[in-house]
Design a protein around this motif. Structure first.
Motif, PDB file in Angstrom:
ATOM      1  N   VAL A 157      58.259  57.821  25.209  1.00  0.00           N
ATOM      2  CA  VAL A 157      58.319  58.782  24.114  1.00  0.00           C
ATOM      3  C   VAL A 157      58.637  60.122  24.752  1.00  0.00           C
ATOM      4  O   VAL A 157      57.937  60.562  25.673  1.00  0.00           O
ATOM      5  N   CYS A 158      59.696  60.764  24.286  1.00  0.00           N
ATOM      6  CA  CYS A 158      60.107  62.053  24.829  1.00  0.00           C
ATOM      7  C   CYS A 158      60.749  62.849  23.704  1.00  0.00           C
ATOM      8  O   CYS A 158      60.933  62.332  22.603  1.00  0.00           O
ATOM      9  N   SER A 159      61.092  64.088  23.962  1.00  0.00           N
ATOM     10  CA  SER A 159      61.844  64.839  22.962  1.00  0.00           C
ATOM     11  C   SER A 159      63.318  64.504  23.102  1.00  0.00           C
ATOM     12  O   SER A 159      63.760  63.965  24.124  1.00  0.00           O
ATOM     13  N   SER A 160      64.084  64.848  22.090  1.00  0.00           N
ATOM     14  CA  SER A 160      65.527  64.587  22.129  1.00  0.00           C
ATOM     15  C   SER A 160      66.206  65.335  23.272  1.00  0.00           C
ATOM     16  O   SER A 160      67.261  64.924  23.747  1.00  0.00           O
ATOM     17  N   PHE A 161      65.587  66.422  23.724  1.00  0.00           N
ATOM     18  CA  PHE A 161      66.199  67.254  24.757  1.00  0.00           C
ATOM     19  C   PHE A 161      66.187  66.588  26.130  1.00  0.00           C
ATOM     20  O   PHE A 161      66.924  67.009  27.022  1.00  0.00           O
ATOM     21  N   GLU A 162      65.364  65.585  26.325  1.00  0.00           N
ATOM     22  CA  GLU A 162      65.321  64.881  27.610  1.00  0.00           C
ATOM     23  C   GLU A 162      66.018  63.525  27.578  1.00  0.00           C
ATOM     24  O   GLU A 162      66.200  62.898  28.618  1.00  0.00           O
ATOM     25  N   ALA A 163      66.398  63.065  26.387  1.00  0.00           N
ATOM     26  CA  ALA A 163      66.916  61.698  26.247  1.00  0.00           C
ATOM     27  C   ALA A 163      68.172  61.452  27.077  1.00  0.00           C
ATOM     28  O   ALA A 163      68.294  60.413  27.738  1.00  0.00           O
ATOM     29  N   ARG A 164      69.082  62.388  27.075  1.00  0.00           N
ATOM     30  CA  ARG A 164      70.352  62.192  27.780  1.00  0.00           C
ATOM     31  C   ARG A 164      70.132  62.001  29.283  1.00  0.00           C
ATOM     32  O   ARG A 164      70.699  61.084  29.893  1.00  0.00           O
ATOM     33  N   GLU A 165      69.303  62.859  29.890  1.00  0.00           N
ATOM     34  CA  GLU A 165      69.091  62.762  31.333  1.00  0.00           C
ATOM     35  C   GLU A 165      68.301  61.509  31.700  1.00  0.00           C
ATOM     36  O   GLU A 165      68.562  60.889  32.740  1.00  0.00           O
ATOM     37  N   ILE A 166      67.349  61.127  30.859  1.00  0.00           N
ATOM     38  CA  ILE A 166      66.607  59.886  31.110  1.00  0.00           C
ATOM     39  C   ILE A 166      67.555  58.696  31.066  1.00  0.00           C
ATOM     40  O   ILE A 166      67.511  57.809  31.932  1.00  0.00           O
ATOM     41  N   ASN A 167      68.429  58.667  30.070  1.00  0.00           N
ATOM     42  CA  ASN A 167      69.416  57.588  29.969  1.00  0.00           C
ATOM     43  C   ASN A 167      70.328  57.561  31.187  1.00  0.00           C
ATOM     44  O   ASN A 167      70.675  56.497  31.707  1.00  0.00           O
ATOM     45  N   SER A 168      70.729  58.743  31.638  1.00  0.00           N
ATOM     46  CA  SER A 168      71.627  58.840  32.785  1.00  0.00           C
ATOM     47  C   SER A 168      70.965  58.320  34.051  1.00  0.00           C
ATOM     48  O   SER A 168      71.596  57.623  34.853  1.00  0.00           O
ATOM     49  N   ARG A 169      69.685  58.630  34.231  1.00  0.00           N
ATOM     50  CA  ARG A 169      68.984  58.247  35.450  1.00  0.00           C
ATOM     51  C   ARG A 169      68.457  56.820  35.421  1.00  0.00           C
ATOM     52  O   ARG A 169      68.456  56.123  36.443  1.00  0.00           O
ATOM     53  N   LEU A 170      67.972  56.393  34.254  1.00  0.00           N
ATOM     54  CA  LEU A 170      67.254  55.116  34.179  1.00  0.00           C
ATOM     55  C   LEU A 170      67.979  54.040  33.383  1.00  0.00           C
ATOM     56  O   LEU A 170      67.503  52.916  33.306  1.00  0.00           O
ATOM     57  N   GLY A 171      69.127  54.367  32.804  1.00  0.00           N
ATOM     58  CA  GLY A 171      69.916  53.372  32.089  1.00  0.00           C
ATOM     59  C   GLY A 171      69.683  53.425  30.590  1.00  0.00           C
ATOM     60  O   GLY A 171      68.586  53.748  30.121  1.00  0.00           O
ATOM     61  N   SER A 172      70.709  53.082  29.831  1.00  0.00           N
ATOM     62  CA  SER A 172      70.633  53.166  28.378  1.00  0.00           C
ATOM     63  C   SER A 172      69.716  52.109  27.764  1.00  0.00           C
ATOM     64  O   SER A 172      69.293  52.238  26.616  1.00  0.00           O
ATOM     65  N   SER A 173      69.386  51.054  28.521  1.00  0.00           N
ATOM     66  CA  SER A 173      68.480  50.026  27.998  1.00  0.00           C
ATOM     67  C   SER A 173      67.017  50.468  28.063  1.00  0.00           C
ATOM     68  O   SER A 173      66.147  49.852  27.435  1.00  0.00           O
ATOM     69  N   PHE A 174      66.745  51.527  28.807  1.00  0.00           N
ATOM     70  CA  PHE A 174      65.396  52.093  28.887  1.00  0.00           C
ATOM     71  C   PHE A 174      65.211  52.978  27.660  1.00  0.00           C
ATOM     72  O   PHE A 174      65.915  53.969  27.476  1.00  0.00           O
ATOM     73  N   LEU A 175      64.260  52.613  26.800  1.00  0.00           N
ATOM     74  CA  LEU A 175      64.141  53.241  25.493  1.00  0.00           C
ATOM     75  C   LEU A 175      63.698  54.702  25.573  1.00  0.00           C
ATOM     76  O   LEU A 175      62.811  55.058  26.344  1.00  0.00           O
ATOM     77  N   THR A 176      64.321  55.521  24.746  1.00  0.00           N
ATOM     78  CA  THR A 176      63.900  56.913  24.560  1.00  0.00           C
ATOM     79  C   THR A 176      63.601  57.093  23.074  1.00  0.00           C
ATOM     80  O   THR A 176      64.507  57.231  22.261  1.00  0.00           O
ATOM     81  N   VAL A 177      62.324  57.064  22.744  1.00  0.00           N
ATOM     82  CA  VAL A 177      61.877  57.191  21.358  1.00  0.00           C
ATOM     83  C   VAL A 177      61.483  58.646  21.135  1.00  0.00           C
ATOM     84  O   VAL A 177      60.604  59.174  21.820  1.00  0.00           O
ATOM     85  N   THR A 178      62.139  59.295  20.179  1.00  0.00           N
ATOM     86  CA  THR A 178      62.035  60.749  20.064  1.00  0.00           C
ATOM     87  C   THR A 178      61.422  61.190  18.741  1.00  0.00           C
ATOM     88  O   THR A 178      62.043  61.089  17.693  1.00  0.00           O
ATOM     89  N   PRO A 179      60.184  61.715  18.792  1.00  0.00           N
ATOM     90  CA  PRO A 179      59.580  62.333  17.613  1.00  0.00           C
ATOM     91  C   PRO A 179      60.036  63.789  17.498  1.00  0.00           C
ATOM     92  O   PRO A 179      60.974  64.214  18.186  1.00  0.00           O
ATOM     93  N   GLY A 180      59.380  64.565  16.628  1.00  0.00           N
ATOM     94  CA  GLY A 180      59.756  65.962  16.454  1.00  0.00           C
ATOM     95  C   GLY A 180      61.100  66.123  15.778  1.00  0.00           C
ATOM     96  O   GLY A 180      61.844  67.072  16.055  1.00  0.00           O
ATOM     97  N   ILE A 181      61.417  65.201  14.875  1.00  0.00           N
ATOM     98  CA  ILE A 181      62.712  65.234  14.192  1.00  0.00           C
ATOM     99  C   ILE A 181      62.575  65.963  12.853  1.00  0.00           C
ATOM    100  O   ILE A 181      61.693  65.660  12.050  1.00  0.00           O
TER     101      ILE A 181
END
Length: 238
Positions: A157-181
């Motif tokens: 669980v992270c904010s949308s502002f970190e999703a891109r870098e997490i995907n870049s480092r850990l792969g798009s299959s690693f889930l980034t669930v973003t609240p605060g929408i």
């Protein structure tokens, strides 16, 4: 995994949940059951919602010693949830124990297990002054995400502002669930790092969690469709 819009059922009890869901008729939803609702209704609320055909994210944010978390996850694994979570601050051993508990307790497919990095209500100044973490908020989130990946969890669980870098480092299959929408017209409430569904989509988030922007509306189904279309890129917000 598809990219769902998860509705946060931030209601005090089953009566209010049923009244809310009546507005959606036969729509099959992905619903988040949090602490308030689960502590009031217990496992029965999960069983009821699953019987109605909904997917469930059980958001209890477990954070305890590894043995306790493992035992708790063994119990939660039998509820039929689709997703559960822990606090990454509990450490790698605790996260590994959570996954092991889910594996041992499951009767079918194991629920996805994700780790909370930094709450979207937390600012960088607050993190530094109250948690005494000297690095930037972004670095803290990335560190926790990497730790969760090493522990064998499915995402964070992270904010949308970190999703891109997490995907870049850990792969798009690693889930980034973003609240605060929030939509542009919505009040941010107690959230600090808010984003629109369109921004979350552009940043590669795996899922968004929307609560008050839908649940507090006079016509929640209409607002749900608006958020869903924005998330899926069907329309552009003005």
């Amino acid at each position: 995994m598809k990219k769902p819009l998860i509705i946060a059922l931030d209601f005090p009890g089953k009566k209010e949940v049923n009244h809310f869901l009546q507005r959606f008729e036969n729509e099959k939803l992905f619903l988040k059951v949090g602490m308030e609702l689960f502590y009031q209704e217990g496992p029965s609320i999960v069983y009821d919602l699953k019987e109605q055909g909904h997917e469930i994210f059980l958001d209890l944010k477990l954070h305890d010693i590894p043995n306790t978390v493992k035992s708790a996850m063994k119990r939660l694994a039998g509820l039929g949830c689709d997703m559960v979570n822990v606090h990454a601050a509990g450490g790698r051993a605790m996260m590994e124990a959570a996954r092991e508990g889910l594996e041992e307790g499951r009767t079918g497919k194991r629920p996805s297990c994700i780790a909370v990095t930094q709450l979207t209500s937390t600012s960088e100044q607050q993190m530094k002054s109250e948690q005494l973490i000297p690095v930037s908020l972004n670095e803290s989130v990335l560190h926790y995400a990497n730790l969760a990946k090493e522990a064998g969890l499915d995402g964070v669980v992270c904010s949308s502002f970190e999703a891109r870098e997490i995907n870049s480092r850990l792969g798009s299959s690693f889930l980034t669930v973003t609240p605060g929408i929030r939509l542009l017209s919505d009040d941010s409430g107690d959230q600090k790092r808010v984003a629109t569904p369109e921004f979350a989509r552009a940043e590669g988030a795996s899922a968004i969690v929307v609560g008050r922007s839908i649940t507090r509306e006079a016509n929640p189904f209409e607002k749900y469709i608006q958020c869903k279309q924005s998330w899926e890129g069907v329309l552009n917000e003005a």
